[in-house]
Design a protein around this motif. Sequence first.
Motif, PDB file in Angstrom:
ATOM      1  N   TYR A 196      41.963  37.542  38.553  1.00  0.00           N
ATOM      2  CA  TYR A 196      41.909  36.923  39.816  1.00  0.00           C
ATOM      3  C   TYR A 196      42.641  35.883  40.067  1.00  0.00           C
ATOM      4  N   PRO A 197      43.241  35.648  41.246  1.00  0.00           N
ATOM      5  CA  PRO A 197      44.326  34.776  41.366  1.00  0.00           C
ATOM      6  C   PRO A 197      43.624  33.046  41.239  1.00  0.00           C
ATOM      7  N   SER A 198      44.252  31.971  41.021  1.00  0.00           N
ATOM      8  CA  SER A 198      44.054  30.860  41.076  1.00  0.00           C
ATOM      9  C   SER A 198      43.606  30.358  42.534  1.00  0.00           C
ATOM     10  N   PHE A 199      43.194  29.441  42.861  1.00  0.00           N
ATOM     11  CA  PHE A 199      42.826  28.942  44.376  1.00  0.00           C
ATOM     12  C   PHE A 199      44.442  28.835  45.034  1.00  0.00           C
ATOM     13  N   GLU A 200      45.185  28.193  44.436  1.00  0.00           N
ATOM     14  CA  GLU A 200      46.642  27.862  44.852  1.00  0.00           C
ATOM     15  C   GLU A 200      47.299  29.210  45.232  1.00  0.00           C
ATOM     16  N   ARG A 201      47.149  30.143  44.250  1.00  0.00           N
ATOM     17  CA  ARG A 201      48.060  31.522  44.484  1.00  0.00           C
ATOM     18  C   ARG A 201      47.293  32.231  45.631  1.00  0.00           C
ATOM     19  N   GLU A 202      45.952  32.220  45.508  1.00  0.00           N
ATOM     20  CA  GLU A 202      45.161  33.074  46.610  1.00  0.00           C
ATOM     21  C   GLU A 202      45.591  32.508  48.014  1.00  0.00           C
ATOM     22  N   LEU A 203      45.634  31.248  48.090  1.00  0.00           N
ATOM     23  CA  LEU A 203      45.983  30.605  49.410  1.00  0.00           C
ATOM     24  C   LEU A 203      47.251  30.927  50.026  1.00  0.00           C
ATOM     25  N   GLU A 204      48.181  31.084  48.990  1.00  0.00           N
ATOM     26  CA  GLU A 204      49.469  31.522  49.182  1.00  0.00           C
ATOM     27  C   GLU A 204      49.548  32.773  49.764  1.00  0.00           C
ATOM     28  N   ILE A 205      48.993  33.691  49.114  1.00  0.00           N
ATOM     29  CA  ILE A 205      48.803  35.168  49.496  1.00  0.00           C
ATOM     30  C   ILE A 205      48.391  35.164  50.852  1.00  0.00           C
ATOM     31  N   VAL A 206      47.084  34.607  51.180  1.00  0.00           N
ATOM     32  CA  VAL A 206      46.466  34.538  52.538  1.00  0.00           C
ATOM     33  C   VAL A 206      47.502  33.990  53.583  1.00  0.00           C
ATOM     34  N   GLN A 207      48.154  33.076  53.643  1.00  0.00           N
ATOM     35  CA  GLN A 207      49.123  32.453  54.295  1.00  0.00           C
ATOM     36  C   GLN A 207      50.131  33.351  54.576  1.00  0.00           C
ATOM     37  N   MET A 225      35.797  31.990  48.464  1.00  0.00           N
ATOM     38  CA  MET A 225      35.862  33.403  47.643  1.00  0.00           C
ATOM     39  C   MET A 225      36.036  33.020  46.031  1.00  0.00           C
ATOM     40  N   GLN A 226      36.557  31.865  45.850  1.00  0.00           N
ATOM     41  CA  GLN A 226      36.583  31.507  44.309  1.00  0.00           C
ATOM     42  C   GLN A 226      35.072  31.105  43.896  1.00  0.00           C
ATOM     43  N   ALA A 227      34.477  30.559  44.741  1.00  0.00           N
ATOM     44  CA  ALA A 227      32.978  30.382  44.509  1.00  0.00           C
ATOM     45  C   ALA A 227      32.227  31.503  44.237  1.00  0.00           C
ATOM     46  N   LEU A 228      32.751  32.390  45.183  1.00  0.00           N
ATOM     47  CA  LEU A 228      31.573  33.637  45.093  1.00  0.00           C
ATOM     48  C   LEU A 228      31.729  34.474  43.553  1.00  0.00           C
ATOM     49  N   ARG A 229      33.244  34.337  43.134  1.00  0.00           N
ATOM     50  CA  ARG A 229      33.634  35.024  41.910  1.00  0.00           C
ATOM     51  C   ARG A 229      32.926  34.530  40.900  1.00  0.00           C
ATOM     52  N   GLN A 230      32.298  33.430  40.881  1.00  0.00           N
ATOM     53  CA  GLN A 230      31.740  32.676  39.728  1.00  0.00           C
ATOM     54  C   GLN A 230      30.416  33.147  39.472  1.00  0.00           C
ATOM     55  N   ARG A 231      29.913  33.847  40.658  1.00  0.00           N
ATOM     56  CA  ARG A 231      28.428  34.465  40.568  1.00  0.00           C
ATOM     57  C   ARG A 231      28.481  35.862  40.323  1.00  0.00           C
ATOM     58  N   ASP A 232      27.136  36.503  39.865  1.00  0.00           N
ATOM     59  CA  ASP A 232      26.967  37.835  39.175  1.00  0.00           C
ATOM     60  C   ASP A 232      26.816  38.862  40.286  1.00  0.00           C
ATOM     61  N   PHE A 233      27.741  39.258  40.847  1.00  0.00           N
ATOM     62  CA  PHE A 233      27.896  40.569  41.761  1.00  0.00           C
ATOM     63  C   PHE A 233      28.264  41.855  41.174  1.00  0.00           C
ATOM     64  N   TYR A 234      27.672  43.119  41.541  1.00  0.00           N
ATOM     65  CA  TYR A 234      28.140  44.249  41.107  1.00  0.00           C
ATOM     66  C   TYR A 234      29.563  44.356  41.268  1.00  0.00           C
ATOM     67  N   LYS A 235      30.126  43.995  42.374  1.00  0.00           N
ATOM     68  CA  LYS A 235      31.549  44.098  42.403  1.00  0.00           C
ATOM     69  C   LYS A 235      31.947  42.955  43.316  1.00  0.00           C
ATOM     70  N   ARG A 236      32.764  41.908  42.514  1.00  0.00           N
ATOM     71  CA  ARG A 236      33.134  40.748  42.769  1.00  0.00           C
ATOM     72  C   ARG A 236      34.223  40.937  44.016  1.00  0.00           C
ATOM     73  N   PRO A 237      34.148  40.358  45.098  1.00  0.00           N
ATOM     74  CA  PRO A 237      35.269  40.497  45.866  1.00  0.00           C
ATOM     75  C   PRO A 237      36.684  40.132  45.492  1.00  0.00           C
ATOM     76  N   GLY A 238      37.798  41.033  45.675  1.00  0.00           N
ATOM     77  CA  GLY A 238      39.048  41.002  45.303  1.00  0.00           C
ATOM     78  C   GLY A 238      39.882  40.065  46.364  1.00  0.00           C
ATOM     79  N   VAL A 239      41.334  40.103  45.892  1.00  0.00           N
ATOM     80  CA  VAL A 239      42.087  39.522  47.005  1.00  0.00           C
ATOM     81  C   VAL A 239      42.323  40.343  48.283  1.00  0.00           C
ATOM     82  N   ALA A 240      42.096  41.723  48.131  1.00  0.00           N
ATOM     83  CA  ALA A 240      42.040  42.519  49.207  1.00  0.00           C
ATOM     84  C   ALA A 240      40.958  42.201  50.354  1.00  0.00           C
ATOM     85  N   GLU A 241      39.746  41.793  49.770  1.00  0.00           N
ATOM     86  CA  GLU A 241      38.733  41.302  50.686  1.00  0.00           C
ATOM     87  C   GLU A 241      38.922  39.981  51.235  1.00  0.00           C
TER      88      GLU A 241
END
Length: 296
Positions: A196-207, A225-241
């Motif tokens: 998963y990308p860092s916060f800065e990289r993901e922000l660059e992608i979104v913009q 999204m960065q906070a969500l990925r620290q939690r235990d989900f069956y499928k953590r959201p990716g960059v596409a989400e």
Amino acid sequence: MFDSIEAVQAALAGEQYFADRAMATTVFLADRLRKPLFLEGEPGVGKTEVAKVLARVLGARLIRLQCYEGLDANHALYEWNYPKQLLRIKLSENGDGAADIGRAIFSEEYLIRRPLLDAISDHGEVPPVLLIDEVDRADEEFEAFLLEILSDFQISIPELGTIRAEKPPFVILTSNRTREIHDALKRRCLYMWISYPSFERELEIVQAKVPGIDGSLARQVCGFMQALRQRDFYKRPGVAETIDWASALLLLHRDHLDAETVNETLSCIFKYNDDIDAFRQANIAAMLETASSAAG
């Protein structure tokens, strides 16, 4: 095809794919060494997108083989066009070339090229990009079949002989790691784990992917999204989400995140009901606070 690692980064960035130095180096080496590139990582981190972007950058044809359980050589390599062959046989019974029927129906005119043969027999000026997507979904027997193809870039068809690639395609294999891929296949490739990308990289992608989004909202979305990925989900959201969610919020004219907005748009973030239930039991306020802090 690339003069330097920096050229790889610049070319990918020009297509809105922001690769780090390690990724750019691996792509550069795969090109120079003429070796397949094996990309592994969680779903939604951009593995398939690498092949799509490279095809656009190189001006090459993208040939995609989507793997699945039960995939065999016929569906990946080639098949004979049986209806057309039967029609030709019927015509020959009326005296139309009966003597040469055997040779005629097993000619290239009756050959259906599936992705692997299509990539190897391509005669274009620029070799195609061959994407073997989600190879972990295929059976182990199919892996063994791929070994020969990726080693020699040639295919033997009993009726036609051996077909060799004039210029080997740029091969990219992806895996979501639903099972381990055999070492023999990995040894033939350059390997890259995409996390998963860092916060800065993901922000660059979104913009880049969601033009017009408010900068503060984009930072909130990425922080959330960065906070969500620290939690235990069956499928953590990716960059596409992340991109889907940001696009939805822009469409809904939202300029900030709140609990109501998040709950209304969970369909953009999660793909499983169990994950939605687990999320609703979590401390949404704490995650919103984290997202707000990220927005500055």
